[in-house]
Structures are given as structure tokens and as C-alpha cells.
Scaffold this active site. Sequence first.
Site, short mmCIF file in Angstrom:
data_model
loop_
_atom_site.label_atom_id
_atom_site.label_comp_id
_atom_site.label_asym_id
_atom_site.label_seq_id
_atom_site.Cartn_x
_atom_site.Cartn_y
_atom_site.Cartn_z
N CYS A 331 63.06 -17.45 31.77
CA CYS A 331 62.98 -16.26 31.98
C CYS A 331 64.25 -15.52 31.69
O CYS A 331 64.89 -16.09 30.57
CB CYS A 331 62.59 -15.77 33.54
SG CYS A 331 63.94 -16.69 34.69
N LEU A 332 64.70 -14.75 32.25
CA LEU A 332 66.10 -13.99 31.84
C LEU A 332 67.34 -14.99 32.21
O LEU A 332 68.06 -15.36 31.46
CB LEU A 332 66.41 -12.63 32.48
CG LEU A 332 67.62 -11.86 32.31
CD1 LEU A 332 67.92 -11.86 30.53
CD2 LEU A 332 67.67 -10.47 32.52
N ILE A 335 66.09 -18.35 37.24
CA ILE A 335 66.42 -18.52 38.65
C ILE A 335 65.20 -18.02 39.51
O ILE A 335 64.77 -18.45 40.61
CB ILE A 335 67.51 -17.88 39.34
CG1 ILE A 335 67.60 -16.11 39.23
CG2 ILE A 335 68.88 -18.38 38.70
CD1 ILE A 335 68.78 -15.51 39.68
#
Length: 419
Positions: A331-332, A335
Site C-alpha cells: 500500500c503506501l 502497515i
Amino acid sequence: MKNQLRGPPVRAHMSTSGAAAAGGTRAGSEPGAGSGSSAGIGAGATTGAGAMPCKSAEWLQEELEARGGASLLLLDCRPHELFESSHIETAINLAIPGLMLRRLRKGNLPIRSIIPNHADKERFATRCKAATVLLYDEATAEWQPEPGAPASVLGLLLQKLRDDGCQAYYLQGGFNKFQTEYSEHCETNVDSSSSPSGSPPTSVLGLGGLRISSDCSDGESDRELPSSATESDGSPVPSSQPAFPVQILPYLYLGCAKDSTNLDVLGKYGIKYILNVTPNLPNAFEHGGEFTYKQIPISDHWSQNLSQFFPEAISFIDEARSKKCGVLVHCLAGISRSVTVTVAYLMQKMNLSLNDAYDFVKRKKSNISPNFNFMGQLLDFERTLGLSSPCDNHTPSEQLYFSTPTNHNLFPINTLEST
């Protein structure tokens, strides 16, 4: 190539039973089967009033160093998948299906019969009375059996062994503590880059790192990865972010947006499939033809229904692994959203409960911090799969509790088993 999943954001309304993820017993402890005998407790064993006898990680290390474990019989009570991933040298795995566990509780099933390997059966039969028997689970630290509490797998086996006259103990701190302090005595099947962190998780699913994301607009963007990265809800990326993607299983890697744009990293790990769990981050090499992409357009926000994409994401990961190609789930920051998808994959493909799957990932990547609502969706997914922890140790009337990461208010939950 690009395979993008499209769909409008769907608000996920969590039921009371799915509003939090569950713990069960206190962190670092678990219910036992009884007080057990204290006879035969030697150096390195500790007991207290009503406490089950244990040995320290230091004691085990000294035994392995001095005698190579010749006077020990080590029994690993964790799920088989965790044992296969990593275990203490010479250990025998005793993961027990629920049906056999019930028979064992009734006393009509010998422990030897639940050992799958013939050579291990013989080793157990010849050494269980002569050697010191040491059992371990994931992270039991101090264990005070409570009257009337149902037995865990560890407690049940320990009590039965002691009742049968064996000098049996449990390992204080479990596998996590021993691996952290004496990893040279552990056998692992995963890449060195995915070695556990120095802070082992507890045997109960820890939600201290979970976040209830801020009520931001649905139009937030992951377009750019700033030098000081944050998840889409504004939570900073923890400073312990690994420098490279972490191997969760063979060919399955968990990482961040930066990893997905680094050709050296992708080449090093043989990654040819990339699962992008963001709505707007670009697929950097989409037009080159070298990589196969799938994009899940989900923001890290409480209103998002990530679970609707679990089947497609799991199928995509399976496709890559079946071809022996590395697949990066990102994802970014690596986490929250990507962690949720990875945990869902482990639950379905490895038949792990949410507790076990979460702990499995956290051992590889210590800084995971899933959106609190995504964890509720994983609880629903666990119910859909019909999964439970291997302990099978509470009745339907029992309530498990966990606190929110913000105010420590307790929320009851009755769907997740503690391990």
C-alpha cells in the site's frame, strides 16, 4: 499488464461482535489444565503457588550447547504452519485438530498417536520417560492456572505428561523469547530478510498498534510518497520500517510503495506480480510488460470495505506463487491495507485463525498497524471461513475482551479464540 479492481467505496458497518479484535487471556499468560506436580523440578525451573513448572530460555540454551539436546525432548505446541516456518532445533510438532483435542481431553487418546511422523513417534516413545520433556507455544511467559479455566493445548499436554510420570515443563516466554535471544538454535525456512524483530509479540492478538483512522474525505489521494511518509489517515510511518520488502511465505512479499518502484529490489526477490492496495498510487512499470499488476482502489479509512476484494486478491497471489514468481503486496506505508490483505491470504490458504495469521505476519514485520475497522472485516472473514484457534478452548457463552488503541475501553467479543 494490469488487472484493476473497480468499485465504489462501501462503508463497512461492523456488528457488535466484530467491532474489535479479540485477546482472551492476559498477554503473556494462558489458562492451564491444572496445577500439576512439582516433583523433579531441576535447575532453571520456576514454580509458585499453583504455577505450572517451567524452564527458562537460558536453561534451554545451556542444555543445547552442552549436550546438543541429548537429554531433552522438545515438543512444539504451535500450529503446523508456524512450526514449518521456524522452530527450535530437534523439536517435534504437536499441532492437534479440534476433534483429536476433545478426545485427548477425555483421556482416551495417547499423546504418541497425535505425532504425524513415524520417526518422531519412536523418538517420543523411547525418550518421554527418560528425558526432560519441554513444551513450548508462541509466547507464554508466566502461567498461573485459574480454577475452572479451560485447558489450552499447552496446558492439556503438560498436565497429561506429568500425570503419566514424565518430567515435563513449559518454556518460559515460548518460542518468541527463545528465538529472539538464541536464534542460532532455531531452524527456519524463510529468507533471512524476514527474521523476527527483537520485540516478540504475545500469544494473544495484540491490537495496541491498530488505528481508528480519522474521518477524512473519501477523495484523499495516495498519489505521491512524501519524504516523510504517512498513511492516508495521517499516521506517520513507523521509524522501524524495513528497508526492503519482507518475505511472509515463499514468493509472497509484504512492502511499501517505495519497494514497488525499485527495480533492483524487485529483481533481487524475483518479484513479477505486484498487488497495489491503494486508489491512486501509480503502477510504475505497468507499460513495460515485465510485471503483472492488480490494483485495489481502497483508502486507509474507516468507511472502506476492503474485504469485498479478498477473493480477487487471494486469487492473484495464488497465481503468482503457483508460477513460482514473487508477488509484492503493498500500500503506501506497508502497515495497514497490504497487511490486511496478507493476513486474509494466510487465513484462507493456511487455515490460520485471525490470531495466528496476525502473529505470523507480526513476527516477520514488527511495525504492522492495520486500520481498526479492517480488523473487524477480518473477524467477519474468519467467521465466513469457519476458522478457530487450535486450542478450541472456550464455550459459546464465554466472552473475550480487547481494548481500543485510544482509550482502553473494553469491548466484548465472542468470535476469536486466543492461542
